[in-house]
Design a protein around this motif. Structure first.
Motif, PDB file in Angstrom:
ATOM      1  N   TRP A 188       0.825  -1.214   0.000  1.00 29.35           N
ATOM      2  CA  TRP A 188       0.000   0.000   0.000  1.00 29.35           C
ATOM      3  C   TRP A 188       0.853   1.254   0.000  1.00 29.35           C
ATOM      4  CZ3 TRP A 188      -0.625   4.581   2.343  1.00 29.35           C
ATOM      5  CH2 TRP A 188      -1.788   5.297   2.046  1.00 29.35           C
ATOM      6  N   VAL A 189       1.809   1.345   0.869  1.00 29.72           N
ATOM      7  CA  VAL A 189       2.549   2.596   1.039  1.00 29.72           C
ATOM      8  C   VAL A 189       3.432   2.880  -0.173  1.00 29.72           C
ATOM      9  CG1 VAL A 189       4.540   1.645   2.306  1.00 29.72           C
ATOM     10  CG2 VAL A 189       3.799   4.012   2.706  1.00 29.72           C
ATOM     11  N   SER A 190       3.998   1.850  -0.783  1.00 35.79           N
ATOM     12  CA  SER A 190       4.830   2.063  -1.967  1.00 35.79           C
ATOM     13  C   SER A 190       3.980   2.493  -3.155  1.00 35.79           C
ATOM     14  CB  SER A 190       5.605   0.793  -2.304  1.00 35.79           C
ATOM     15  OG  SER A 190       6.559   0.496  -1.301  1.00 35.79           O
ATOM     16  N   GLU A 191       2.830   1.864  -3.314  1.00 41.18           N
ATOM     17  CA  GLU A 191       1.921   2.275  -4.394  1.00 41.18           C
ATOM     18  C   GLU A 191       1.513   3.732  -4.239  1.00 41.18           C
ATOM     19  OE1 GLU A 191      -2.736   1.687  -5.641  1.00 41.18           O
ATOM     20  OE2 GLU A 191      -1.698  -0.065  -4.850  1.00 41.18           O
ATOM     21  N   GLU A 192       1.117   4.104  -3.029  1.00 40.16           N
ATOM     22  CA  GLU A 192       0.605   5.451  -2.780  1.00 40.16           C
ATOM     23  C   GLU A 192       1.680   6.516  -2.922  1.00 40.16           C
ATOM     24  OE1 GLU A 192      -1.861   8.637  -1.736  1.00 40.16           O
ATOM     25  OE2 GLU A 192      -2.392   6.595  -2.313  1.00 40.16           O
ATOM     26  N   GLU A 193       2.835   6.294  -2.322  1.00 42.29           N
ATOM     27  CA  GLU A 193       3.822   7.367  -2.207  1.00 42.29           C
ATOM     28  C   GLU A 193       4.947   7.324  -3.235  1.00 42.29           C
ATOM     29  OE1 GLU A 193       2.596   9.508  -0.634  1.00 42.29           O
ATOM     30  OE2 GLU A 193       1.543   8.769   1.115  1.00 42.29           O
ATOM     31  N   PHE A 194       5.201   6.161  -3.850  1.00 38.82           N
ATOM     32  CA  PHE A 194       6.186   6.086  -4.926  1.00 38.82           C
ATOM     33  C   PHE A 194       5.513   6.026  -6.297  1.00 38.82           C
ATOM     34  CE2 PHE A 194       8.973   4.117  -1.505  1.00 38.82           C
ATOM     35  CZ  PHE A 194       9.695   5.282  -1.304  1.00 38.82           C
ATOM     36  N   ALA A 195       4.178   6.064  -6.299  1.00 39.04           N
ATOM     37  CA  ALA A 195       3.385   6.277  -7.507  1.00 39.04           C
ATOM     38  C   ALA A 195       3.610   5.232  -8.593  1.00 39.04           C
ATOM     39  CB  ALA A 195       3.644   7.683  -8.061  1.00 39.04           C
ATOM     40  N   PHE A 196       3.494   3.961  -8.236  1.00 36.50           N
ATOM     41  CA  PHE A 196       3.526   2.916  -9.257  1.00 36.50           C
ATOM     42  C   PHE A 196       2.643   1.750  -8.829  1.00 36.50           C
ATOM     43  CE2 PHE A 196       6.529   1.473  -6.220  1.00 36.50           C
ATOM     44  CZ  PHE A 196       7.010   0.197  -6.508  1.00 36.50           C
ATOM     45  N   ASN A 197       2.239   0.940  -9.813  1.00 36.42           N
ATOM     46  CA  ASN A 197       1.330  -0.164  -9.490  1.00 36.42           C
ATOM     47  C   ASN A 197       1.810  -1.506 -10.018  1.00 36.42           C
ATOM     48  OD1 ASN A 197       0.826  -0.040 -12.217  1.00 36.42           O
ATOM     49  ND2 ASN A 197      -1.354   0.433 -12.037  1.00 36.42           N
ATOM     50  N   SER A 198       3.032  -1.528 -10.576  1.00 33.99           N
ATOM     51  CA  SER A 198       3.588  -2.783 -11.053  1.00 33.99           C
ATOM     52  C   SER A 198       5.033  -2.904 -10.613  1.00 33.99           C
ATOM     53  CB  SER A 198       3.511  -2.862 -12.580  1.00 33.99           C
ATOM     54  OG  SER A 198       4.149  -4.038 -13.052  1.00 33.99           O
ATOM     55  N   ALA A 199       5.384  -4.043 -10.031  1.00 30.69           N
ATOM     56  CA  ALA A 199       6.754  -4.293  -9.568  1.00 30.69           C
ATOM     57  C   ALA A 199       7.270  -5.569 -10.219  1.00 30.69           C
ATOM     58  CB  ALA A 199       6.781  -4.408  -8.040  1.00 30.69           C
ATOM     59  N   LEU A 200       7.053  -5.653 -11.535  1.00 32.53           N
ATOM     60  CA  LEU A 200       7.288  -6.878 -12.290  1.00 32.53           C
ATOM     61  C   LEU A 200       7.823  -6.495 -13.665  1.00 32.53           C
ATOM     62  CD1 LEU A 200       6.629 -10.017 -12.299  1.00 32.53           C
ATOM     63  CD2 LEU A 200       4.393  -9.370 -13.216  1.00 32.53           C
ATOM     64  N   ALA A 201       8.908  -7.165 -14.131  1.00 32.79           N
ATOM     65  CA  ALA A 201       9.484  -6.828 -15.430  1.00 32.79           C
ATOM     66  C   ALA A 201      10.250  -8.015 -16.003  1.00 32.79           C
ATOM     67  CB  ALA A 201      10.412  -5.622 -15.309  1.00 32.79           C
ATOM     68  N   PHE A 202      10.162  -8.189 -17.323  1.00 32.45           N
ATOM     69  CA  PHE A 202      10.996  -9.156 -18.033  1.00 32.45           C
ATOM     70  C   PHE A 202      12.348  -8.531 -18.346  1.00 32.45           C
ATOM     71  CE2 PHE A 202       6.814 -10.941 -19.048  1.00 32.45           C
ATOM     72  CZ  PHE A 202       7.059 -12.314 -19.006  1.00 32.45           C
ATOM     73  N   ASN A 203      13.361  -9.382 -18.507  1.00 32.92           N
ATOM     74  CA  ASN A 203      14.634  -8.889 -19.023  1.00 32.92           C
ATOM     75  C   ASN A 203      14.547  -8.756 -20.543  1.00 32.92           C
ATOM     76  OD1 ASN A 203      14.730 -11.601 -19.760  1.00 32.92           O
ATOM     77  ND2 ASN A 203      16.914 -11.807 -19.330  1.00 32.92           N
ATOM     78  N   ALA A 204      15.655  -8.330 -21.180  1.00 36.52           N
ATOM     79  CA  ALA A 204      15.618  -7.936 -22.590  1.00 36.52           C
ATOM     80  C   ALA A 204      15.227  -9.059 -23.541  1.00 36.52           C
ATOM     81  CB  ALA A 204      16.968  -7.355 -23.000  1.00 36.52           C
ATOM     82  N   ASP A 205      15.609 -10.294 -23.246  1.00 37.72           N
ATOM     83  CA  ASP A 205      15.254 -11.393 -24.156  1.00 37.72           C
ATOM     84  C   ASP A 205      14.074 -12.220 -23.663  1.00 37.72           C
ATOM     85  OD1 ASP A 205      16.316 -12.952 -22.130  1.00 37.72           O
ATOM     86  OD2 ASP A 205      18.052 -13.649 -23.282  1.00 37.72           O
ATOM     87  N   GLY A 206      13.450 -11.798 -22.567  1.00 36.12           N
ATOM     88  CA  GLY A 206      12.247 -12.461 -22.076  1.00 36.12           C
ATOM     89  C   GLY A 206      12.477 -13.804 -21.415  1.00 36.12           C
ATOM     90  N   THR A 207      13.746 -14.152 -21.167  1.00 32.64           N
ATOM     91  CA  THR A 207      14.018 -15.450 -20.544  1.00 32.64           C
ATOM     92  C   THR A 207      13.969 -15.388 -19.024  1.00 32.64           C
ATOM     93  OG1 THR A 207      16.412 -15.038 -20.557  1.00 32.64           O
ATOM     94  CG2 THR A 207      15.469 -16.174 -22.468  1.00 32.64           C
ATOM     95  N   MET A 208      14.041 -14.183 -18.475  1.00 30.31           N
ATOM     96  CA  MET A 208      14.023 -14.005 -17.022  1.00 30.31           C
ATOM     97  C   MET A 208      12.919 -13.024 -16.643  1.00 30.31           C
ATOM     98  SD  MET A 208      16.537 -15.990 -16.034  1.00 30.31           S
ATOM     99  CE  MET A 208      16.768 -15.523 -14.312  1.00 30.31           C
ATOM    100  N   LEU A 209      12.214 -13.362 -15.600  1.00 39.86           N
ATOM    101  CA  LEU A 209      11.175 -12.502 -15.052  1.00 39.86           C
ATOM    102  C   LEU A 209      11.648 -12.027 -13.683  1.00 39.86           C
ATOM    103  CD1 LEU A 209       8.257 -11.399 -15.336  1.00 39.86           C
ATOM    104  CD2 LEU A 209       7.467 -13.535 -14.295  1.00 39.86           C
ATOM    105  N   CYS A 210      11.630 -10.719 -13.458  1.00 38.38           N
ATOM    106  CA  CYS A 210      12.125 -10.157 -12.190  1.00 38.38           C
ATOM    107  C   CYS A 210      11.004  -9.399 -11.492  1.00 38.38           C
ATOM    108  CB  CYS A 210      13.296  -9.220 -12.457  1.00 38.38           C
ATOM    109  SG  CYS A 210      14.692 -10.002 -13.283  1.00 38.38           S
ATOM    110  N   TRP A 211      11.042  -9.416 -10.165  1.00 41.28           N
ATOM    111  CA  TRP A 211      10.008  -8.716  -9.418  1.00 41.28           C
ATOM    112  C   TRP A 211      10.496  -8.332  -8.025  1.00 41.28           C
ATOM    113  CZ3 TRP A 211      10.110 -13.977 -10.046  1.00 41.28           C
ATOM    114  CH2 TRP A 211       9.998 -14.775  -8.900  1.00 41.28           C
ATOM    115  N   ILE A 212       9.728  -7.421  -7.434  1.00 41.44           N
ATOM    116  CA  ILE A 212       9.961  -7.031  -6.044  1.00 41.44           C
ATOM    117  C   ILE A 212       9.016  -7.848  -5.170  1.00 41.44           C
ATOM    118  CG2 ILE A 212      10.052  -5.127  -4.394  1.00 41.44           C
ATOM    119  CD1 ILE A 212      10.199  -3.206  -6.801  1.00 41.44           C
TER     120      ILE A 212
END
Length: 734
Positions: A188-212
């Protein structure tokens, strides 16, 4: 902290369609009959020559030419799909290669930025529409770079869809649990105060998925009491009220423990990155680079005066420090959110020089150059062109009330691309050959134009001529920008809206509105000026009822450099209240102002400043209204409160500068309004403050709104709120 800018004139939405002195009808304003036409949700397409938007009727995603502004195709049409059918949709997410879309339907809000929805995969070439998943709504979906995978979150766990394998769905994490562990979306606090709603991303070739990953198991729980209510009814609470409980770290309390994880989409191995984040620190962003072996992860310490950027290898888990950004007092959250990663560089906004400027780093962490060198603030970042070395941005170059679009070339030459007095904002094509410019000023509704990279206007998309013609039929109030110096020698900017037919020989009561929070602005030369925006039409209406409406941006507000903005550090409310009181004193010195009938109001931080101003000690306000107001920063969240105040243990005297402690000094009639389901500024604030007023023997009025959050809306709620506030001012100022 929610920056709700709903000004006093908006209260008149609750009033029947009475004709004001100007001839303006409130019914026309309330129904949106005088709203300006706008472009929204413009998505530049990968080809650099086109952009997409949702059609005016909401049934299509339409493709347009950046060169001409003309429609060149339809990318999605609800009435022309193969396979699944949807009656309507709420949004879309284009795949990186532009061949597919995720179509968003049945959106259900969670908090400010978070929501669940039912998504569909749409292939543009063959118009095939198919469900992303049959196992329940999804949250925060992301495409892999090649458009062949989609990852999303459901119930705090991450799932992966592989399009090449018949849209097969696999579960990436299994430890997600409400109020304990969150994967892939912020707490909740990170969404509200750091203004983002996704903590998920693929790397450049899509073979790795990274998240918080957020472990919030030790974060204290706050519970909101829920009732049956109405519009909508919650039948589960028909006999006994229930509780909505969630993790909310108040100032000085325990934060989530954060870590960064990776998942190999082929071997299905999960790894924990060796990220040196403080035990009580923050991970604020995770971004891909053009190198599959490098992700960029941003961290902040709890004091938020140190921002670190790390290069993270998602396979080896090794993390290397690239940038260590330390600035006095605090790193602005807006600057952190505007960091851009290009093919070969990191573009970092920083106010280390005293004004927000742009700095260019290599992907190995070397500072290559300061891109901008101005005496004014950069206020938005549009991008860095790797080919030319040009950087494109918005800035407050002329003065804090205006915005222009600029380009600074590799040799340091700066050119203003959109320089008309007023407010300019741009959306650039992928190759920076074109941009759509939105321009307005306080007298002119939005005009949208296509411009080349040199600023040459080539096409007009929207001119709002029909609205201009309509408005010319009314005798609207006058808008006047002004400035004055306080008794402390501080120059402040303001705007005053006088009624049509203003008579300088008369004495007018005043209603002041403000927000006043760090970095905010309300005194702007834009069609967004005013209580509900729209060229301050509502403020003109209320002025026509016999008021002068005034707003002043005091110390702590934005676009005037770091010193002006950060001078409220460790003592929120003290200087802001002084400046609103000084504004009332200045206004009272004017011959046409009734100094004995001045009111003030605000919402959220504006409510806090209202209370602080009414109890500052100089009794200049006859009445005030505080909506959803924080009353002690000890009740508010860690990220926001501590960014400006540090912790209560470190700064007890600063935290004691609050309405609670000043209750005995309250001067003037007061109305408090609060939603009982406010997950942002908890009802605890208004209840504890009300008790402080009772014990100080201070009279006040209070309205509470069942099951309503920080926005206080739903059914007839907002209408009722506006009417109560307007009536309160009419009863006490006129």
């Amino acid at each position: 902290m929610k920056k709700i800018i709903v000004m006093c004139a908006a209260l008149l939405l609750a009033v029947s369609g009475v004709v004001a002195q100007s001839g303006l009808q409130m019914e026309s304003i309330a129904k949106g009959e005088l709203a300006a036409e706008r472009l929204s949700a413009v998505t530049p397409l990968p080809d650099g020559e086109s952009y997409a938007m949702i059609s005016n009727d909401g049934s299509k995603v339409v493709k347009y030419s950046f060169k001409t502004g003309r429609q060149t195709g339809v990318l999605f049409d609800v009435d022309n799909t193969v396979g699944e059918k949807v009656g309507k949709f709420d949004g879309y997410i284009l795949s990186p290669d532009g061949t597919k879309m995720l179509i968003q339907t049945d959106t259900r809000k969670i908090y400010r930025r978070s929501f669940t929805a039912t998504y569909y995969i749409y292939t543009i070439a063959d118009r095939k529409l198919e469900r992303l998943s049959d196992n329940g709504p999804q949250q925060a979906p992301v495409w892999s770079p090649d458009g062949m995978k989609v990852a999303f979150v459901r119930d705090n766990d991450i799932y992966l869809i592989k399009l090449l394998y018949g849209n097969s769905e696999s579960r990436v994490t299994k430890d997600g649990k409400r109020n304990e562990v969150i994967n892939g979306v912020p707490d909740w606090v990170s969404e509200e105060e750091f203004a983002f709603n996704s903590a998920l991303a693929f790397n450049a070739d899509g073979t790795m998925l990274c998240w918080i990953r957020y472990d919030e198991s030790k974060v204290p729980t706050y519970s909101l009491q829920m009732y049956k209510g109405m519009a909508p009814e919650k039948q589960e609470y028909a006999e006994y009220p229930g509780l909505y409980s969630y993790k909310y770290p108040k100032a000085g309390m325990t934060n989530s423990r954060v870590s960064v994880m990776s998942y190999d989409t082929q071997s299905r191995q999960t790894r924990t990155m060796q990220l040196p984040v403080d035990a009580d620190g923050y991970v604020t962003r995770i971004k891909a680079t053009a190198d599959a072996a490098k992700m960029i992860v941003c961290t902040m310490n709890r004091h938020q005066d140190k921002l670190c950027l790390y290069s993270v290898n998602p396979r080896s888990t090794v993390c290397k420090l690239l940038v260590d950004e330390s600035v006095p007092k605090y790193v602005k959250a807006e600057a952190m959110g505007a960091i851009q990663v290009t093919d070969n560089h990191i573009l970092l906004p920083s106010d280390r020089s005293g004004h927000m400027q742009l700095y260019l780093y290599s992907l190995t962490g070397q500072l290559q150059k300061r891109l901008t060198n101005t005496g004014y603030d950069v206020t938005a970042v549009y991008g860095y062109d790797e080919g030319t070395g040009n950087v494109y941005y918005q800035a407050a170059g002329k003065n804090p009330m205006n915005r222009e679009v600029y380009v600074t070339a590799k040799n340091g030459k700066t050119t203003c691309l959109a320089q008309g007095d007023g407010w300019n904002a741009a959306v650039f094509s992928k190759n920076f050959k074109y941009f759509i410019n939105q321009w307005s000023d306080c007298e002119t509704p939005f005009e949208y134009s296509i411009c080349t990279s040199t600023g040459k206007k080539t096409a007009t998309l929207i001119d709002n001529k029909a609205l201009k013609a309509k408005l010319s039929q009314y005798s609207l109030g006058t808008k006047e920008f002004f400035s004055f110096k306080t008794s402390e020698g501080v120059e402040l900017n303001g705007v005053m809206i006088k009624p049509a037919g203003f008579d300088p020989a008369k004495k007018y009561p005043v209603i002041m509105w403000q927000y006043s929070g760090p970095g905010s602005q309300q005194v702007v030369n834009s069609w967004n000026l005013g209580s509900m925006g729209n060229g301050a039409l509502l403020d003109s209406y209320i002025a026509g009822q016999g008021y002068i409406v005034v707003c002043v941006d005091g110390r702590g507000t934005g676009a005037r450099g770091a010193e002006f903005e950060k001078c409220t550090y460790l003592k929120l409310g003290e200087l802001e209240a002084k400046d609103q009181v000084e504004t009332a004193i200045y206004l009272g010195s004017l011959p046409y102002i009734d100094k004995d009938n001045i009111g003030i109001w605000g919402w959220s931080y504006g409510g806090f400043t209202t209370l602080m101003s009414m109890s500052e000690g100089r009794g200049v306000f006859k009445a005030g209204v505080a909506v959803a107001a924080p009353t002690d920063w000890r009740y508010y969240d860690t990220v926001y409160s501590e960014r400006y105040m540090r912790t209560p243990n470190e700064n007890p005297s600063g935290y004691d500068i609050n309405p609670m402690k000043r209750a005995g000094k309250l001067h003037g009639a007061l109305l408090l309004c609060h939603g009982l389901a406010d997950d942002n500024v908890h009802p605890q604030n208004v209840f504890e403050y009300a008790e402080a007023l009772v014990q100080a023997d201070k009279d006040f009025k209070m309205n509470v709104y069942t099951n309503r959050d920080h926005g206080i809306y739903g059914g007839n709620t907002r209408n009722h709120l506006y009417r109560q506030i307007l009536q309160f001012f009419n009863d006490n100022l006129k």
